[in-house]
Design a protein around this motif. Sequence first.
Motif, PDB file in Angstrom:
ATOM      1  N   ASN A   1      44.830 -43.592 -19.595  1.00 24.13           N
ATOM      2  CA  ASN A   1      43.514 -44.238 -19.739  1.00 24.13           C
ATOM      3  C   ASN A   1      43.288 -44.695 -21.171  1.00 24.13           C
ATOM      4  OD1 ASN A   1      42.854 -43.852 -17.098  1.00 24.13           O
ATOM      5  ND2 ASN A   1      42.040 -41.798 -17.490  1.00 24.13           N
ATOM      6  N   LYS A   2      43.734 -43.861 -22.120  1.00 25.13           N
ATOM      7  CA  LYS A   2      43.546 -44.234 -23.530  1.00 25.13           C
ATOM      8  C   LYS A   2      44.368 -45.465 -23.873  1.00 25.13           C
ATOM      9  CE  LYS A   2      42.096 -40.099 -25.864  1.00 25.13           C
ATOM     10  NZ  LYS A   2      42.651 -38.776 -26.086  1.00 25.13           N
ATOM     11  N   LEU A   3      45.575 -45.527 -23.299  1.00 17.47           N
ATOM     12  CA  LEU A   3      46.439 -46.678 -23.568  1.00 17.47           C
ATOM     13  C   LEU A   3      45.799 -47.950 -22.988  1.00 17.47           C
ATOM     14  CD1 LEU A   3      49.162 -47.751 -24.618  1.00 17.47           C
ATOM     15  CD2 LEU A   3      50.164 -47.158 -22.418  1.00 17.47           C
ATOM     16  N   VAL A   4      45.286 -47.851 -21.755  1.00 20.53           N
ATOM     17  CA  VAL A   4      44.673 -49.013 -21.103  1.00 20.53           C
ATOM     18  C   VAL A   4      43.439 -49.460 -21.896  1.00 20.53           C
ATOM     19  CG1 VAL A   4      43.455 -49.768 -19.021  1.00 20.53           C
ATOM     20  CG2 VAL A   4      45.561 -48.432 -18.833  1.00 20.53           C
ATOM     21  N   GLU A   5      42.661 -48.472 -22.314  1.00 25.74           N
ATOM     22  CA  GLU A   5      41.458 -48.768 -23.122  1.00 25.74           C
ATOM     23  C   GLU A   5      41.862 -49.526 -24.404  1.00 25.74           C
ATOM     24  OE1 GLU A   5      38.931 -45.625 -25.248  1.00 25.74           O
ATOM     25  OE2 GLU A   5      38.933 -45.080 -23.128  1.00 25.74           O
ATOM     26  N   MET A   6      42.948 -49.064 -24.997  1.00 21.00           N
ATOM     27  CA  MET A   6      43.410 -49.678 -26.250  1.00 21.00           C
ATOM     28  C   MET A   6      43.842 -51.134 -26.017  1.00 21.00           C
ATOM     29  SD  MET A   6      46.856 -48.734 -28.340  1.00 21.00           S
ATOM     30  CE  MET A   6      46.528 -47.049 -28.641  1.00 21.00           C
ATOM     31  N   VAL A   7      44.644 -51.361 -24.969  1.00 19.59           N
ATOM     32  CA  VAL A   7      45.138 -52.719 -24.724  1.00 19.59           C
ATOM     33  C   VAL A   7      43.969 -53.620 -24.312  1.00 19.59           C
ATOM     34  CG1 VAL A   7      46.767 -54.130 -23.398  1.00 19.59           C
ATOM     35  CG2 VAL A   7      47.419 -51.823 -24.107  1.00 19.59           C
ATOM     36  N   SER A   8      43.022 -53.061 -23.539  1.00 19.25           N
ATOM     37  CA  SER A   8      41.876 -53.860 -23.060  1.00 19.25           C
ATOM     38  C   SER A   8      40.981 -54.342 -24.203  1.00 19.25           C
ATOM     39  CB  SER A   8      41.003 -53.045 -22.106  1.00 19.25           C
ATOM     40  OG  SER A   8      41.783 -52.496 -21.117  1.00 19.25           O
ATOM     41  N   ARG A   9      41.056 -53.678 -25.337  1.00 17.38           N
ATOM     42  CA  ARG A   9      40.270 -54.160 -26.490  1.00 17.38           C
ATOM     43  C   ARG A   9      40.778 -55.519 -26.970  1.00 17.38           C
ATOM     44  NH1 ARG A   9      39.509 -48.594 -27.842  1.00 17.38           N
ATOM     45  NH2 ARG A   9      41.293 -48.330 -29.173  1.00 17.38           N
ATOM     46  N   PHE A  10      42.049 -55.824 -26.620  1.00 13.36           N
ATOM     47  CA  PHE A  10      42.648 -57.069 -27.106  1.00 13.36           C
ATOM     48  C   PHE A  10      42.757 -58.150 -26.031  1.00 13.36           C
ATOM     49  CE2 PHE A  10      44.279 -53.631 -29.732  1.00 13.36           C
ATOM     50  CZ  PHE A  10      44.062 -54.119 -31.013  1.00 13.36           C
ATOM     51  N   ARG A  11      43.025 -57.745 -24.778  1.00 11.32           N
ATOM     52  CA  ARG A  11      43.230 -58.735 -23.708  1.00 11.32           C
ATOM     53  C   ARG A  11      43.230 -58.059 -22.336  1.00 11.32           C
ATOM     54  NH1 ARG A  11      49.108 -61.105 -24.983  1.00 11.32           N
ATOM     55  NH2 ARG A  11      48.154 -61.622 -26.955  1.00 11.32           N
ATOM     56  N   LYS A  12      43.351 -58.907 -21.280  1.00 12.07           N
ATOM     57  CA  LYS A  12      43.396 -58.362 -19.916  1.00 12.07           C
ATOM     58  C   LYS A  12      44.708 -57.605 -19.731  1.00 12.07           C
ATOM     59  CE  LYS A  12      41.726 -62.573 -18.643  1.00 12.07           C
ATOM     60  NZ  LYS A  12      42.038 -63.832 -18.192  1.00 12.07           N
ATOM     61  N   CYS A  13      44.696 -56.603 -18.870  1.00  8.27           N
ATOM     62  CA  CYS A  13      45.958 -55.888 -18.670  1.00  8.27           C
ATOM     63  C   CYS A  13      46.046 -55.251 -17.294  1.00  8.27           C
ATOM     64  CB  CYS A  13      46.177 -54.859 -19.759  1.00  8.27           C
ATOM     65  SG  CYS A  13      45.090 -53.459 -19.711  1.00  8.27           S
ATOM     66  N   ALA A  14      47.264 -54.960 -16.891  1.00  3.12           N
ATOM     67  CA  ALA A  14      47.525 -54.238 -15.637  1.00  3.12           C
ATOM     68  C   ALA A  14      48.596 -53.200 -15.930  1.00  3.12           C
ATOM     69  CB  ALA A  14      48.022 -55.214 -14.568  1.00  3.12           C
ATOM     70  N   THR A  15      48.618 -52.121 -15.122  1.00  2.76           N
ATOM     71  CA  THR A  15      49.567 -51.040 -15.434  1.00  2.76           C
ATOM     72  C   THR A  15      50.365 -50.635 -14.205  1.00  2.76           C
ATOM     73  OG1 THR A  15      47.934 -49.364 -14.887  1.00  2.76           O
ATOM     74  CG2 THR A  15      48.098 -49.983 -17.185  1.00  2.76           C
ATOM     75  N   ARG A  16      51.509 -50.040 -14.466  1.00  3.75           N
ATOM     76  CA  ARG A  16      52.315 -49.395 -13.418  1.00  3.75           C
ATOM     77  C   ARG A  16      52.721 -48.032 -13.955  1.00  3.75           C
ATOM     78  NH1 ARG A  16      55.381 -53.048 -10.130  1.00  3.75           N
ATOM     79  NH2 ARG A  16      56.272 -51.182  -9.191  1.00  3.75           N
ATOM     80  N   GLU A  17      52.714 -47.038 -13.071  1.00 11.97           N
ATOM     81  CA  GLU A  17      53.135 -45.695 -13.507  1.00 11.97           C
ATOM     82  C   GLU A  17      54.345 -45.261 -12.686  1.00 11.97           C
ATOM     83  OE1 GLU A  17      50.754 -41.841 -14.799  1.00 11.97           O
ATOM     84  OE2 GLU A  17      50.700 -42.065 -12.629  1.00 11.97           O
ATOM     85  N   PHE A  18      55.315 -44.616 -13.329  1.00 11.71           N
ATOM     86  CA  PHE A  18      56.529 -44.168 -12.647  1.00 11.71           C
ATOM     87  C   PHE A  18      56.807 -42.728 -13.010  1.00 11.71           C
ATOM     88  CE2 PHE A  18      56.806 -48.460 -14.131  1.00 11.71           C
ATOM     89  CZ  PHE A  18      57.201 -49.173 -13.007  1.00 11.71           C
ATOM     90  N   MET A  19      57.468 -42.035 -12.089  1.00 10.81           N
ATOM     91  CA  MET A  19      58.086 -40.749 -12.449  1.00 10.81           C
ATOM     92  C   MET A  19      59.381 -41.160 -13.123  1.00 10.81           C
ATOM     93  SD  MET A  19      56.878 -37.821 -10.655  1.00 10.81           S
ATOM     94  CE  MET A  19      58.304 -36.898 -10.225  1.00 10.81           C
ATOM     95  N   TYR A  20      59.660 -40.685 -14.285  1.00 11.89           N
ATOM     96  CA  TYR A  20      60.880 -41.124 -14.960  1.00 11.89           C
ATOM     97  C   TYR A  20      61.519 -39.915 -15.598  1.00 11.89           C
ATOM     98  CZ  TYR A  20      63.726 -44.854 -17.025  1.00 11.89           C
ATOM     99  OH  TYR A  20      64.741 -45.718 -17.348  1.00 11.89           O
ATOM    100  N   ARG A  21      62.778 -39.704 -15.291  1.00 11.91           N
ATOM    101  CA  ARG A  21      63.411 -38.463 -15.747  1.00 11.91           C
ATOM    102  C   ARG A  21      64.206 -38.698 -17.016  1.00 11.91           C
ATOM    103  NH1 ARG A  21      64.679 -34.216 -11.539  1.00 11.91           N
ATOM    104  NH2 ARG A  21      62.644 -34.069 -10.585  1.00 11.91           N
TER     105      ARG A  21
END
Length: 336
Positions: free
Chosen positions: A293-313
């Motif tokens: 959420n903090k990352l999305v909030e940070m990017v949204s201060r600059f422009r529109k954004c979308a996210t994807r989350e993965f389990m990554y080992r």
Amino acid sequence: MALKMFDALLPYFGGKRKLCPVIFGLISKHIPRENWQSSVFVDAFLGSAAVSLYAKVQGFRVIANDIAERSVIAGKALLENSDTRLTDEDVYKLFLANQENKHLIEKAFCPDVFTRRHAIFLDNAFANAKRPLDQYLLLKFSFRLRPFSKYSSPNAFNRPFEEGRFDEIKPTYTKHIQDNLASILDILKIEKARVNAGVFSNGFRNEVHKRDVFDFLREVNGNVLYLDPPYAGTLAYENEYRVLDVILGDDKAKSRFSSEGGMKFLEEVLSEADKFPLWVISFGNAGGKNDLNKLVEMVSRFRKCATREFMYRHCEAMATEKHKEQCREWLVIGWK
Ligand SMILES: C[S@@+](CC[C@H](N)C(=O)[O-])C[C@H]1O[C@@H](n2cnc3c(N)ncnc32)[C@H](O)[C@@H]1O
């Protein structure tokens, strides 16, 4: 699908080869594939060069950067280089006695990182390796010897191996025992073929820079900016690969991006990156320390954004099961 060109890469921790199809699938939603050959892909934290190599084969002109020589060598061998392949003669030349040999590996990293036999070879071979392509072959060789790509494990592997106490080494190291017993020439020839699988032309002059990310971004332009900084609060590259950095004369302090509060530096990078129409950002939760959420909030201060989350080992062989379960990898795409 395993791509043959990926055999050319170092098994660098944090490498994103498995995520490439997803990254470029996301990019295609903003830049149609038919326009990729007239677009520039800028990779500010090159690492193993996995994502840039994928961009190169997809037809983008690539401009890449990393602060570390280990990555710059990879980039010069695989991105800038379009047509020079390693030959058997190149491999044999590495064995010629060289008066400039400083015996650094033998003095500093034997037997805790390399066996004496390998240290003697590598010291001399690095003195002979003048081109990035030759240096890269030696990096590939050294990663092959190192259990789980880790540049330290003296008690678990190196000392018992060097002293012939093989029955004290865990079965998980069997492959590494085999590799460390194999002939140096045989391993070099295998790695030579693997490096050559990553050498091709995409019709452009691709570039690799060695700068701090802020200086780099001020100097270059492009259509896509890919940011994959060290994740705040995780292992620092400068610690994990210090042995390589010392060998390459490039020992440096821990990157500020790896510190606990490193996410604020990502925000500073974004504030300098408005000129790039499309951003793709890789980031990880550091086993729960970072918050999407903090990352999305940070990017949204600059422009529109979308996210994807993965389990990554990450670090499959070393991380605990609990850590592996908690690890999340994020992709954030930002557009104007
Ligand atoms: C997560 S890795 C990149 C992995 C890469 N995307 C791949 O697929 O292999 C981060 C890289 O950032 C580099 N780095 C750390 N601090 C930097 C800085 N201030 N400027 C440029 N590069 C930096 C490190 O040397 C490391 O290679």
